[in-house]
Design a protein around this motif. Sequence first.
Motif, mmCIF file in Angstrom:
data_model
loop_
_atom_site.group_PDB
_atom_site.id
_atom_site.type_symbol
_atom_site.label_atom_id
_atom_site.label_comp_id
_atom_site.label_asym_id
_atom_site.label_seq_id
_atom_site.Cartn_x
_atom_site.Cartn_y
_atom_site.Cartn_z
ATOM 1 N N ASP A 134 0.836 -1.206 0.000
ATOM 2 C CA ASP A 134 0.000 0.000 0.000
ATOM 3 C C ASP A 134 0.870 1.255 0.000
ATOM 4 N N MET A 192 2.101 1.950 -3.513
ATOM 5 C CA MET A 192 1.092 2.589 -4.364
ATOM 6 C C MET A 192 0.896 4.059 -3.993
ATOM 7 N N ARG A 193 1.088 4.393 -2.738
ATOM 8 C CA ARG A 193 0.995 5.807 -2.356
ATOM 9 C C ARG A 193 2.149 6.612 -2.956
ATOM 10 N N VAL A 204 3.608 5.831 -5.858
ATOM 11 C CA VAL A 204 3.237 5.945 -7.270
ATOM 12 C C VAL A 204 2.266 7.106 -7.467
ATOM 13 N N GLU A 205 1.233 7.136 -6.646
ATOM 14 C CA GLU A 205 0.207 8.173 -6.757
ATOM 15 C C GLU A 205 0.797 9.575 -6.562
ATOM 16 N N VAL A 240 6.887 2.678 -12.843
ATOM 17 C CA VAL A 240 5.511 2.333 -12.455
ATOM 18 C C VAL A 240 5.195 0.911 -12.908
ATOM 19 N N ALA A 257 6.594 -1.300 -10.454
ATOM 20 C CA ALA A 257 5.798 -1.276 -9.231
ATOM 21 C C ALA A 257 4.613 -2.228 -9.335
ATOM 22 N N TYR A 258 3.943 -2.225 -10.467
ATOM 23 C CA TYR A 258 2.783 -3.108 -10.627
ATOM 24 C C TYR A 258 3.212 -4.567 -10.719
ATOM 25 N N LEU A 286 3.627 -5.944 -7.120
ATOM 26 C CA LEU A 286 2.425 -6.222 -6.312
ATOM 27 C C LEU A 286 1.894 -7.635 -6.558
#
Length: 360
Positions: free
Chosen positions: A321, A324-325, A327-328, A353, A356-357, A360
């Motif tokens: 989590d 993803m923060r 990334v955002e 990115v 990053a995916y 996950l």
Amino acid sequence: MAGFHVFLVACGVWSSATHVLAFGNLPPPMTSFPIHNHIHHNNHMSSTAIMSQARTTSTTTENEKQQPFSLAYPLTQVVSDIDDTLKSSGGVQVAGVTLGGVDVQYDRGDFYPGVFQFMWELSSYSVTLNQRYAEFRAEKAGMKNESLDTRMSPPKVAVLTARAEEFKAALEIKDESKLAVAFRKTGEASKINPTKDWGVGPVLYGSVSEWIIQYKKGLRKFNNFERLLEQDPTGQIMQYIYVGDTGELDQEAGETMLREYPEVVQAVFLHVVSSDPPSSFPPSGLFIPPPKLVNGRPVVFFRTYVGAAAKATQLGLMEPDGLMRVVEEAEKNLQAKGVPEGNSKWVDLERDVDEAYRTL
């Protein structure tokens, strides 16, 4: 990701995120001790100062019923460089001497997308682990949640910089500086453990001689790190993650930290920067050195803070989590700057990115 995963597994440092996030599979804790214990005073910074960020109270009758919050895992303090790590130096030189770094992709003074969120996630993850462990133990003991106060602010970010102490009047990081404000706002706006107490902590400077004699910079930063260690000589309260860049001997400083203090330095992250314009890079982007081990601890190279967060998640230093923060926030930062699509900054970010995916 596959190559990095294989590297970590082969070297025995891989830590699956699910291992530390599934509550029944938390890593074995150290011997728990109340946060107000193990106080050590010294001329630099004391454990009292570290733990003063833990917001425990005991003045009211209600709070007197609360159980003391004990650490099951050491807290993580991020130790950071400034120029070309937190913000770009712009590659500016005076009389052939660089003023802080070599990066020309970003304008001088620009903060790197996602950098503050990345450091917040690294800093706060150890707090989250301690909170989850405390709640788990309380539940097993049949205690009510309201009987345990687990509020705590992550350790502030320590800064090791080659900026000259002699010029501190002009270069000092003050509370109202853009850098300090950006750190503080990140903690205040956090969805997890929001706090007004997080931001820039101790700042340890260099000297004019290191600005002129470049090869001394790495040694000065390492010596300053040893001063920082005086805040917790036991190594029981605090462990460290060093974040620097490849432009000004941060790698030398970081690797020396790992050789001398592997028991308290968890990892070194190095931002890959270049004095060459992005237009000269190959289609695959700027070459990123492969990760390496020093004394059994990882040295990780990255181009963007999303890439750094992906590697940190793979190492078990950040939760998904949190990744993803980052990334955002990084995407939001570039959008706010009005950076056009197709710009090298977006190309680098989108490449990470994707990683990053895959993480996950």
